[in-house]
Design a protein around this motif. Structure first.
Motif, PDB file in Angstrom:
ATOM      1  N   ILE A 305      58.580  24.733  24.232  1.00 10.88           N
ATOM      2  CA  ILE A 305      60.030  24.627  24.375  1.00 10.88           C
ATOM      3  C   ILE A 305      60.458  23.171  24.150  1.00 10.88           C
ATOM      4  O   ILE A 305      59.642  22.253  24.217  1.00 10.88           O
ATOM      5  N   ALA A 306      61.754  22.990  23.883  1.00  7.09           N
ATOM      6  CA  ALA A 306      62.339  21.660  23.831  1.00  7.09           C
ATOM      7  C   ALA A 306      63.797  21.763  24.239  1.00  7.09           C
ATOM      8  O   ALA A 306      64.512  22.679  23.801  1.00  7.09           O
ATOM      9  N   LEU A 307      64.253  20.834  25.091  1.00  7.95           N
ATOM     10  CA  LEU A 307      65.632  20.823  25.567  1.00  7.95           C
ATOM     11  C   LEU A 307      66.104  19.384  25.734  1.00  7.95           C
ATOM     12  O   LEU A 307      65.313  18.502  26.080  1.00  7.95           O
ATOM     13  N   LEU A 308      67.395  19.170  25.505  1.00  4.08           N
ATOM     14  CA  LEU A 308      68.009  17.875  25.788  1.00  4.08           C
ATOM     15  C   LEU A 308      68.281  17.769  27.277  1.00  4.08           C
ATOM     16  O   LEU A 308      68.871  18.672  27.882  1.00  4.08           O
ATOM     17  N   LEU A 309      67.852  16.663  27.870  1.00  6.43           N
ATOM     18  CA  LEU A 309      68.079  16.431  29.286  1.00  6.43           C
ATOM     19  C   LEU A 309      69.421  15.723  29.501  1.00  6.43           C
ATOM     20  O   LEU A 309      69.930  15.041  28.600  1.00  6.43           O
ATOM     21  N   PRO A 310      69.995  15.836  30.695  1.00  8.15           N
ATOM     22  CA  PRO A 310      71.261  15.146  30.959  1.00  8.15           C
ATOM     23  C   PRO A 310      71.195  13.630  30.817  1.00  8.15           C
ATOM     24  O   PRO A 310      72.237  12.994  30.620  1.00  8.15           O
ATOM     25  N   ASP A 311      70.009  13.051  30.908  1.00  5.65           N
ATOM     26  CA  ASP A 311      69.918  11.592  30.736  1.00  5.65           C
ATOM     27  C   ASP A 311      69.833  11.190  29.263  1.00  5.65           C
ATOM     28  O   ASP A 311      69.661  10.014  28.946  1.00  5.65           O
ATOM     29  N   GLY A 312      69.950  12.182  28.362  1.00  8.55           N
ATOM     30  CA  GLY A 312      69.974  11.882  26.941  1.00  8.55           C
ATOM     31  C   GLY A 312      68.619  11.794  26.287  1.00  8.55           C
ATOM     32  O   GLY A 312      68.515  11.463  25.097  1.00  8.55           O
ATOM     33  N   ARG A 313      67.547  12.092  27.023  1.00  7.79           N
ATOM     34  CA  ARG A 313      66.210  12.165  26.453  1.00  7.79           C
ATOM     35  C   ARG A 313      65.861  13.634  26.195  1.00  7.79           C
ATOM     36  O   ARG A 313      66.587  14.539  26.607  1.00  7.79           O
ATOM     37  N   ILE A 314      64.748  13.874  25.505  1.00  9.91           N
ATOM     38  CA  ILE A 314      64.376  15.226  25.105  1.00  9.91           C
ATOM     39  C   ILE A 314      63.077  15.622  25.785  1.00  9.91           C
ATOM     40  O   ILE A 314      62.078  14.891  25.721  1.00  9.91           O
ATOM     41  N   LEU A 315      63.107  16.789  26.431  1.00 11.95           N
ATOM     42  CA  LEU A 315      61.913  17.364  27.053  1.00 11.95           C
ATOM     43  C   LEU A 315      61.230  18.268  26.039  1.00 11.95           C
ATOM     44  O   LEU A 315      61.852  19.180  25.476  1.00 11.95           O
ATOM     45  N   SER A 316      59.945  18.035  25.790  1.00 13.52           N
ATOM     46  CA  SER A 316      59.143  18.874  24.901  1.00 13.52           C
ATOM     47  C   SER A 316      57.888  19.277  25.664  1.00 13.52           C
ATOM     48  O   SER A 316      57.119  18.413  26.099  1.00 13.52           O
ATOM     49  N   GLY A 317      57.692  20.588  25.851  1.00 16.24           N
ATOM     50  CA  GLY A 317      56.581  20.977  26.703  1.00 16.24           C
ATOM     51  C   GLY A 317      56.074  22.370  26.436  1.00 16.24           C
ATOM     52  O   GLY A 317      56.624  23.136  25.637  1.00 16.24           O
ATOM     53  N   GLY A 318      54.998  22.701  27.154  1.00 14.80           N
ATOM     54  CA  GLY A 318      54.441  24.036  27.138  1.00 14.80           C
ATOM     55  C   GLY A 318      53.704  24.383  25.867  1.00 14.80           C
ATOM     56  O   GLY A 318      53.403  23.552  25.019  1.00 14.80           O
ATOM     57  N   GLY A 319      53.402  25.666  25.739  1.00 17.78           N
ATOM     58  CA  GLY A 319      52.673  26.189  24.592  1.00 17.78           C
ATOM     59  C   GLY A 319      51.441  26.961  25.024  1.00 17.78           C
ATOM     60  O   GLY A 319      50.787  26.610  25.997  1.00 17.78           O
ATOM     61  N   GLY A 320      51.166  28.057  24.304  1.00 17.99           N
ATOM     62  CA  GLY A 320      49.940  28.792  24.548  1.00 17.99           C
ATOM     63  C   GLY A 320      50.092  29.950  25.510  1.00 17.99           C
ATOM     64  O   GLY A 320      50.961  30.793  25.374  1.00 17.99           O
ATOM     65  N   LEU A 321      49.248  30.000  26.508  1.00 15.36           N
ATOM     66  CA  LEU A 321      48.986  31.088  27.452  1.00 15.36           C
ATOM     67  C   LEU A 321      48.092  32.143  26.801  1.00 15.36           C
ATOM     68  O   LEU A 321      48.259  33.338  26.974  1.00 15.36           O
ATOM     69  N   GLY A 322      47.135  31.649  26.042  1.00 10.37           N
ATOM     70  CA  GLY A 322      46.126  32.530  25.476  1.00 10.37           C
ATOM     71  C   GLY A 322      44.775  32.383  26.149  1.00 10.37           C
ATOM     72  O   GLY A 322      43.807  33.038  25.747  1.00 10.37           O
ATOM     73  N   GLY A 323      44.691  31.494  27.139  1.00  5.25           N
ATOM     74  CA  GLY A 323      43.432  31.285  27.833  1.00  5.25           C
ATOM     75  C   GLY A 323      42.442  30.469  27.037  1.00  5.25           C
ATOM     76  O   GLY A 323      41.225  30.672  27.134  1.00  5.25           O
ATOM     77  N   ASN A 324      42.946  29.488  26.230  1.00  6.91           N
ATOM     78  CA  ASN A 324      42.040  28.661  25.431  1.00  6.91           C
ATOM     79  C   ASN A 324      42.569  27.226  25.383  1.00  6.91           C
ATOM     80  O   ASN A 324      43.494  26.861  26.120  1.00  6.91           O
ATOM     81  N   SER A 325      42.027  26.431  24.492  1.00  2.41           N
ATOM     82  CA  SER A 325      42.366  25.003  24.442  1.00  2.41           C
ATOM     83  C   SER A 325      43.786  24.749  23.942  1.00  2.41           C
ATOM     84  O   SER A 325      44.287  23.616  24.018  1.00  2.41           O
ATOM     85  N   ALA A 326      44.448  25.770  23.410  1.00  4.14           N
ATOM     86  CA  ALA A 326      45.823  25.605  22.932  1.00  4.14           C
ATOM     87  C   ALA A 326      46.843  25.832  24.039  1.00  4.14           C
ATOM     88  O   ALA A 326      48.049  25.803  23.785  1.00  4.14           O
ATOM     89  N   ASP A 327      46.383  26.069  25.270  1.00 12.16           N
ATOM     90  CA  ASP A 327      47.296  26.179  26.412  1.00 12.16           C
ATOM     91  C   ASP A 327      47.674  24.774  26.882  1.00 12.16           C
ATOM     92  O   ASP A 327      46.801  23.926  27.109  1.00 12.16           O
ATOM     93  N   HIS A 328      48.972  24.550  27.038  1.00 11.85           N
ATOM     94  CA  HIS A 328      49.443  23.224  27.451  1.00 11.85           C
ATOM     95  C   HIS A 328      50.439  23.391  28.584  1.00 11.85           C
ATOM     96  O   HIS A 328      51.610  23.692  28.365  1.00 11.85           O
ATOM     97  N   ARG A 329      49.948  23.159  29.794  1.00 13.13           N
ATOM     98  CA  ARG A 329      50.790  23.288  30.984  1.00 13.13           C
ATOM     99  C   ARG A 329      51.391  21.937  31.343  1.00 13.13           C
ATOM    100  O   ARG A 329      51.444  21.553  32.513  1.00 13.13           O
ATOM    101  N   ASP A 330      51.832  21.204  30.335  1.00  9.16           N
ATOM    102  CA  ASP A 330      52.386  19.877  30.564  1.00  9.16           C
ATOM    103  C   ASP A 330      53.588  19.683  29.644  1.00  9.16           C
ATOM    104  O   ASP A 330      53.980  20.576  28.904  1.00  9.16           O
TER     105      ASP A 330
END
Length: 610
Positions: A305-330
């Motif tokens: 996901i990616a979203l604009l934060l109220p402070d004008g910066r961009i949050l980019s996070g997550g990905g995966g949930l396949g139970g492998n190295s492509a899972d990113h809980r950050d």
């Protein structure tokens, strides 16, 4: 608000349950608020006018739908849909209802949600028209947004674009436009970057599935196009291609109106970081060109996901949930370059001091902020999944700096454009540096309006009484004010009645304003003060049926005789004249009363008078 499914680190299986949490950007703290009876994995989601989030569909191809209320951090089940859905798309409508379509289980149907009555199937819409078009998979998150005229525009990933009427039993029609070339932008990113204007970038190069994938994705593409729906007829235009081919990327509109595309991979593989693109790109709508931004250090691919934060910066996070190295809980946060000085130090940011908590469409509201701001950007707070964000939209609001650091901003007049819900207001200075946002609720009921009175005409020495008419939100305190009134006239602040006796001739430019303290509306008109006796020549007159005398008026030489031709009675010949309603006639008869005044008869469609 973040959520995934009923498993934290592996692909979901089992009961209807979702792990969910809120994250506070100021503290970095997560707090879990799990949903015990709905697995919302890959369902559709939108924000409602009061900021709640509606999620419908999800894993198990479910009919379930749920609401998250940010005010008390609770999940509540709403009535089930008529058809089960997974990978559907929903759009929030201006009246608080929600429209949804497609997805596994309900691929050919559309439904509309109303909080008071639940879901109803729209029998006038056959979505099989869309899913039957070529594509390696067509029952998947269609691209849909609310257009300025209140219809929905369907603009991909399948080739043919459609108009959708979401009211009543619904209907859809071919727009006569298509996705450019062979581009099949499934798993591409898209965003409404300005009023009625959409950017689509990446996805599949064509409708052939990638041989390295699972049959649901294609060959990653660099292609991009725009769709302009302001005129009611979509205008589709290819724009410059990105520097990197991407699928699974996310798009975010920045406070300066440019669009950032983050993440994605070239391989088209889900739950896989092969071919990850770590370099974001920023598209400039003024030039149509892309430029590279600072690299991320973590891949963001399928389910990111990616979203604009109220402070004008961009949050980019997550990905995966396949139970492998492509899972990113950050997640990572990107700071745009305009927030830095040339030497790399942080720029001094302008500050928004006070804003109203809510505004209505078409209103004018006051903001105090750093003096000399050059732009006010209004960006909708939104919900995103699978690169799909039907809430997000951007407006540049017109404004005037009425005095140093005080601004009067004009809200957009349409709820189809400035949709109800929570928005972020950013101020930008001359260097393009943007402020931290202030959050403002666009409330469909928070609207102050003034009825146009039309241009006015009065006479010196004769009393005047004009009642202005306006309205505002229930319970608000409304105050009237006026500038430019003719000498001798004034307005009552509590009632809006203009009274007095004009003392001088002339034409004044008048502005009457109604305010509730947060927002305001005004009407401009002219007010002409005439002398007590005056005349004007008119070259022709086509006739009138009657003349009614009142008061002490009388016609010199006796009453009108039957069959008498009107022009013979006038001391000055009448003429047709245009006014604000239609064409009428005006002429002069010297009619004597005890005050020796002359009166001008007028005739129009409804009545005649002296």
């Amino acid at each position: 608000l973040t959520f995934a499914s009923n498993q934290r680190t592996t692909f979901p299986a089992g009961p209807e349950f979702t792990y969910a949490a809120t994250w506070n950007p100021a503290t970095g703290q997560f707090v879990e608020y799990n949903h015990p009876s709905h697995d919302m994995f890959c369902g559709a989601l939108v924000t409602l006018p009061d900021g709640r989030v509606l999620v419908n569909g999800g894993r198990n191809t479910t009919v379930r739908s749920s609401l998250f209320d940010w005010r008390n951090n609770t999940w509540t089940r709403t009535p089930d849909m008529n058809d089960p859905r997974w990978y559907n798309t929903s759009v929030a409508l201006p009246g608080g209802r929600v429209w949804t379509v497609s997805g596994s289980g309900g691929s050919g149907t559309a439904e509309r949600w109303d909080e008071s009555s639940g879901w109803s199937r729209l029998t006038g819409i056959n979505w099989n028209t869309v899913t039957s078009e070529p594509g390696y998979i067509t029952i998947w998150h269609p691209f849909l947004l609310l257009a300025p005229d209140g219809r929905l525009i369907h603009f991909g990933p399948t080739d043919t674009m459609h108009w959708v009427a979401p009211d009543g039993s619904g209907s859809m029609s071919n727009t006569g436009t298509t996705v450019p070339g062979s581009h099949y932008p499934k798993e591409g990113s898209w965003v409404m970057y300005d009023e009625g204007r959409i950017l689509v970038a990446g996805g599949g190069a064509n409708t052939t599935a990638s041989s390295s994938g699972d049959g649901t994705t294609g060959t990653s593409s660099t292609l991009a196009y725009t769709v302009d729906v302001r005129s009611g007829t979509p205008v589709v235009t290819s724009t410059a291609s990105m520097n990197f081919a991407r699928q699974f990327a996310n798009a975010v509109v920045l406070p300066n109106g440019q669009v950032m595309v983050i993440g994605g991979n070239t391989s088209g593989l889900k739950f896989n970081d092969t071919g990850s693109i770590l370099t974001p790109e920023i598209w400039n709508p003024a030039t149509g060109q892309w430029r590279a931004a600072a690299d991320a250090s973590v891949p963001r691919n399928y389910h990111s996901i990616a979203l604009l934060l109220p402070d004008g910066r961009i949050l980019s996070g997550g990905g995966g949930l396949g139970g492998n190295s492509a899972d990113h809980r950050d997640a990572q946060i990107y700071t745009p370059p305009n927030l830095f000085n040339p030497d790399g130090s942080l720029a001094t940011r302008p500050v928004l001091n006070t804003v109203p908590p809510s505004v209505g469409v078409g209103t004018r509201f006051t903001v105090s902020a750093t003096p000399g701001l050059r732009k006010f950007a209004f960006i909708k707070m939104s919900a995103i999944t699978h690169c799909v964000n039907t809430d997000l939209r951007y407006l540049s609001l017109p404004f005037t700096e009425t005095s140093s650091g005080n601004y009067q901003i004009t809200a957009h007049p349409s709820l189809n454009v400035m949709t109800p819900g929570y928005w972020m207001l950013f101020g930008l200075d001359a260097a393009g540096v943007h402020s931290v946002a202030k959050i403002i609720l666009v409330d469909a009921t928070t609207s102050v309006s003034v009825v146009a009175p039309g241009n006015q005409a009065s006479y010196v020495g004769q009393s005047v009484s004009l009642q202005m008419i306006g309205s505002g939100p229930t319970g608000s305190v409304l105050t009237w004010s006026a500038t430019g009134l003719p000498a001798g006239l004034s307005i009552a602040g509590a009632t809006g009645r203009i009274t007095g006796t004009p003392t001088a001739t002339g034409t004044s430019s008048v502005r009457v304003t109604l305010s509730n303290g947060n927002s305001s509306d005004f009407e401009d008109f002219t007010w002409t003060i005439q002398p007590q006796t005056f005349s004007q020549n008119f070259p022709n007159f086509t006739g009138a049926s009657s003349l009614t005398l009142n008061g002490n008026a009388a016609i010199t030489g006796g009453p009108v005789q039957p069959g008498r031709h009107w022009p013979e009675l006038f001391d000055e010949h009448p003429v047709r004249f245009p006014d604000s309603w239609q064409r009428g006639w005006r002429g002069r008869i010297d009619v004597r009363d005890p005050g020796k005044r002359r009166h001008i008869p007028r005739s129009c469609r409804w009545r005649s008078w002296l």
